[in-house]
Motif scaffolding. Structure first.
Motif, PDB file in Angstrom:
ATOM      1  N   ARG A  51       0.427  -0.648  -0.047  1.00 48.09           N
ATOM      2  CA  ARG A  51      -0.063  -0.453  -0.227  1.00 48.09           C
ATOM      3  C   ARG A  51       0.925   1.210   0.009  1.00 48.09           C
ATOM      4  O   ARG A  51       0.439   2.023  -0.706  1.00 48.09           O
ATOM      5  N   ARG A  55     -14.129  15.725   2.654  1.00 46.31           N
ATOM      6  CA  ARG A  55     -12.655  15.617   2.207  1.00 46.31           C
ATOM      7  C   ARG A  55     -12.527  14.989   0.890  1.00 46.31           C
ATOM      8  O   ARG A  55     -14.101  15.578   0.117  1.00 46.31           O
ATOM      9  N   LYS A 102      -2.832   7.120   0.974  1.00 47.04           N
ATOM     10  CA  LYS A 102      -2.199   7.326   2.529  1.00 47.04           C
ATOM     11  C   LYS A 102      -1.958   8.634   2.517  1.00 47.04           C
ATOM     12  O   LYS A 102      -0.448   8.359   2.349  1.00 47.04           O
ATOM     13  N   GLY A 112     -14.282   6.162   8.505  1.00 48.96           N
ATOM     14  CA  GLY A 112     -14.528   7.066   9.908  1.00 48.96           C
ATOM     15  C   GLY A 112     -13.144   7.616   9.048  1.00 48.96           C
ATOM     16  O   GLY A 112     -12.708   7.851   7.910  1.00 48.96           O
ATOM     17  N   ALA A 113     -12.592   8.631  10.367  1.00 43.88           N
ATOM     18  CA  ALA A 113     -11.796   9.760  10.329  1.00 43.88           C
ATOM     19  C   ALA A 113     -10.147   8.685  10.087  1.00 43.88           C
ATOM     20  O   ALA A 113      -9.168   9.543   9.613  1.00 43.88           O
ATOM     21  N   SER A 138     -11.023   5.276  10.204  1.00 49.88           N
ATOM     22  CA  SER A 138     -10.564   3.946  10.488  1.00 49.88           C
ATOM     23  C   SER A 138     -11.664   3.360   9.233  1.00 49.88           C
ATOM     24  O   SER A 138     -12.289   4.465   8.549  1.00 49.88           O
ATOM     25  N   ASN A 139     -11.540   2.097   9.088  1.00 47.78           N
ATOM     26  CA  ASN A 139     -12.320   2.335   8.674  1.00 47.78           C
ATOM     27  C   ASN A 139     -13.857   1.610   9.219  1.00 47.78           C
ATOM     28  O   ASN A 139     -14.291   1.050  10.334  1.00 47.78           O
ATOM     29  N   LEU A 199     -10.377   4.594   2.287  1.00 42.59           N
ATOM     30  CA  LEU A 199      -8.601   4.468   2.055  1.00 42.59           C
ATOM     31  C   LEU A 199      -9.014   2.958   2.128  1.00 42.59           C
ATOM     32  O   LEU A 199     -10.067   2.279   2.758  1.00 42.59           O
ATOM     33  N   ILE A 219      -5.827  -1.865   5.476  1.00 42.62           N
ATOM     34  CA  ILE A 219      -5.547  -3.287   5.767  1.00 42.62           C
ATOM     35  C   ILE A 219      -6.229  -4.341   6.327  1.00 42.62           C
ATOM     36  O   ILE A 219      -6.587  -5.742   6.384  1.00 42.62           O
ATOM     37  N   ARG A 220      -6.645  -4.394   6.799  1.00 36.44           N
ATOM     38  CA  ARG A 220      -7.793  -4.898   8.384  1.00 36.44           C
ATOM     39  C   ARG A 220      -9.353  -5.266   6.964  1.00 36.44           C
ATOM     40  O   ARG A 220     -10.101  -6.500   7.350  1.00 36.44           O
ATOM     41  N   SER A 243     -12.560  -0.649  12.065  1.00 37.71           N
ATOM     42  CA  SER A 243     -11.175  -1.018  12.728  1.00 37.71           C
ATOM     43  C   SER A 243     -10.088  -0.435  12.039  1.00 37.71           C
ATOM     44  O   SER A 243     -10.539   0.823  10.844  1.00 37.71           O
ATOM     45  N   SER A 244      -9.062  -1.024  12.395  1.00 40.69           N
ATOM     46  CA  SER A 244      -7.803  -0.279  12.245  1.00 40.69           C
ATOM     47  C   SER A 244      -6.478  -0.539  12.747  1.00 40.69           C
ATOM     48  O   SER A 244      -6.482  -1.151  14.005  1.00 40.69           O
ATOM     49  N   ALA A 245      -5.294  -0.242  12.487  1.00 41.94           N
ATOM     50  CA  ALA A 245      -4.208  -0.619  12.998  1.00 41.94           C
ATOM     51  C   ALA A 245      -3.911  -1.152  14.466  1.00 41.94           C
ATOM     52  O   ALA A 245      -3.097  -2.162  14.975  1.00 41.94           O
TER      53      ALA A 245
HETATM   54  C1  LIG Z   1      -9.149   7.326   7.023  1.00 38.08           C
HETATM   55  C2  LIG Z   1      -8.501   5.929   7.634  1.00 38.08           C
HETATM   56  N1  LIG Z   1      -9.831   4.787   7.083  1.00 38.08           N
HETATM   57  C3  LIG Z   1      -9.052   3.316   7.285  1.00 38.08           C
HETATM   58  C4  LIG Z   1      -7.811   3.359   8.003  1.00 38.08           C
HETATM   59  C5  LIG Z   1      -7.694   1.703   8.757  1.00 38.08           C
HETATM   60  O1  LIG Z   1      -6.886   1.558   7.775  1.00 38.08           O
HETATM   61  P1  LIG Z   1      -5.588   0.160   8.068  1.00 38.08           P
HETATM   62  O2  LIG Z   1      -6.767  -1.083   8.412  1.00 38.08           O
HETATM   63  O3  LIG Z   1      -4.847   0.145   7.306  1.00 38.08           O
HETATM   64  O4  LIG Z   1      -4.979   1.214   9.144  1.00 38.08           O
HETATM   65  C6  LIG Z   1      -7.497   4.113   8.802  1.00 38.08           C
HETATM   66  C7  LIG Z   1      -6.407   4.141   9.619  1.00 38.08           C
HETATM   67  O5  LIG Z   1      -5.786   4.339  10.356  1.00 38.08           O
HETATM   68  C8  LIG Z   1      -7.439   5.712   7.579  1.00 38.08           C
HETATM   69  O6  LIG Z   1      -7.169   6.467   8.532  1.00 38.08           O
END
Ligand SMILES: Cc1ncc(COP(=O)(O)O)c(C=O)c1O
Length: 288
Positions: A53, A141, A148, A181-182, A184-185, A204, A207-208, A242-244
């Motif tokens: 990514r 946005r 990213k 989300g801001a 997160s998915n 975005l 990755i989750r 979800s997020s990292a």
């Molecule tokens: C805008 C946005 N969407 C989705 C995600 C989730 O992505 P990932 O699962 O790669 O952390 C993030 C992660 O911070 C993000 O900033």
């Protein structure tokens, strides 16, 4: 003062000593991209996906990859190895570099490469037990949210608006349809099906996202990606984000109203448990 060691343009140095010139285009224009990679028991989780990514983000803003696959692998390994915490998250940022302030790409700037690793704490038990709250907002946005990018003003303002409304995170809608989300998915579950939005420029590709698809397949949970109207969130049995750094969190309040029966649901529980197992599963974690 921090004991963190960071990487900046080929050097490892204490965080407090890392300096970037003020004409760096990351500072002046937000002209850069980044990654956030979780590390469990000292090993980067789904690193091949994160590295890919990063490559897509760099290509999208036309910065030549400054390190290449082997260079990124070595950087992450070295940075993680320099810190004591078993679980960490690595932040990587590449900007177009330092140049006199002018919008066009500079002819001869060298990209600035910065990386740091911090301790990764598991999501607080209270968040998993009680769930989190979301505030609905219009997505204001730009139209390349799949990149990213470090240009995160829209995300920053949206996240703050959610916090000002007493919520943990926002959930954004464009033309009445869910984006994300801001930071997160967002996942919408109803009648046993976990749904997320399609890949595309409006959100975005977390990755989750691929991870949750795999976990659902392994758990026998129906999974679908399609456009999701905002009304569907009001009718959901479960919502999740979800997020990292947050993994998968249950959402129990949407705009102050309970989601489903107002407590974290069974699909979240299964996916959370599967996620914990995945952290040490070489096939899912991306370790060869
Ligand atoms: C805008 C946005 N969407 C989705 C995600 C989730 O992505 P990932 O699962 O790669 O952390 C993030 C992660 O911070 C993000 O900033």
């Amino acid at each position: 003062m921090s004991e963190q060691t960071v990487y900046l343009d080929g050097q490892y140095l204490p965080l407090a000593e890392a300096r970037v010139p003020v004409l760096d285009r990351g500072f002046i224009f937000g002209d850069g991209v980044y990654e956030v990679v979780p590390v469990y028991a000292g090993r980067a989780f789904r690193w091949p996906q994160h590295r890919a990514r990063l490559g897509r983000s760099l290509a999208a803003i036309r910065i030549a990859d400054p390190l290449g696959a082997a260079g990124w692998d070595a950087l992450v390994r070295e940075l993680v190895g320099r810190h004591p915490w078993p679980d960490q998250f690595v932040y990587i940022q590449v900007t177009r570099g330092v140049a006199p302030r002018a919008h066009p790409f500079p002819a001869d700037a060298t990209p600035t490469v910065f990386a740091m690793s911090s301790e990764l704490k598991a999501p607080a038990a209270a968040l998993l037990e009680k769930g989190v709250s979301l505030a609905s907002l219009p997505d204001e946005r730009w139209l390349h949210c799949d990149i990213k990018s470090t240009s995160l003003l829209g995300n920053v303002l949206a996240r703050q608006a959610a916090i000002d409304a007493g919520a943990h995170e926002c959930v954004m809608f464009r033309d009445g349809f869910l984006t994300e989300g801001a930071a997160s998915n967002v996942w919408v579950a109803r009648d046993g099906v976990v749904r997320g939005v399609p890949a595309g420029p409006l959100a975005l590709e977390g990755i989750r996202v691929g991870l949750i698809e795999s976990l659902c397949a392994a758990e026998g949970i129906a999974f679908e990606r399609r456009r999701i109207h905002r009304d569907e969130l009001g009718r959901a049995d479960e919502l999740m984000i979800s997020s990292a750094t947050q993994e998968i969190l249950p959402v129990t309040l949407l705009d102050g109203k309970p989601v489903g029966n107002g407590i974290p649901g069974p699909l979240h529980r299964r996916l959370h448990q599967a996620y914990q197992r995945a952290k040490s599963d070489p096939a899912i974690a991306g370790w060869s």
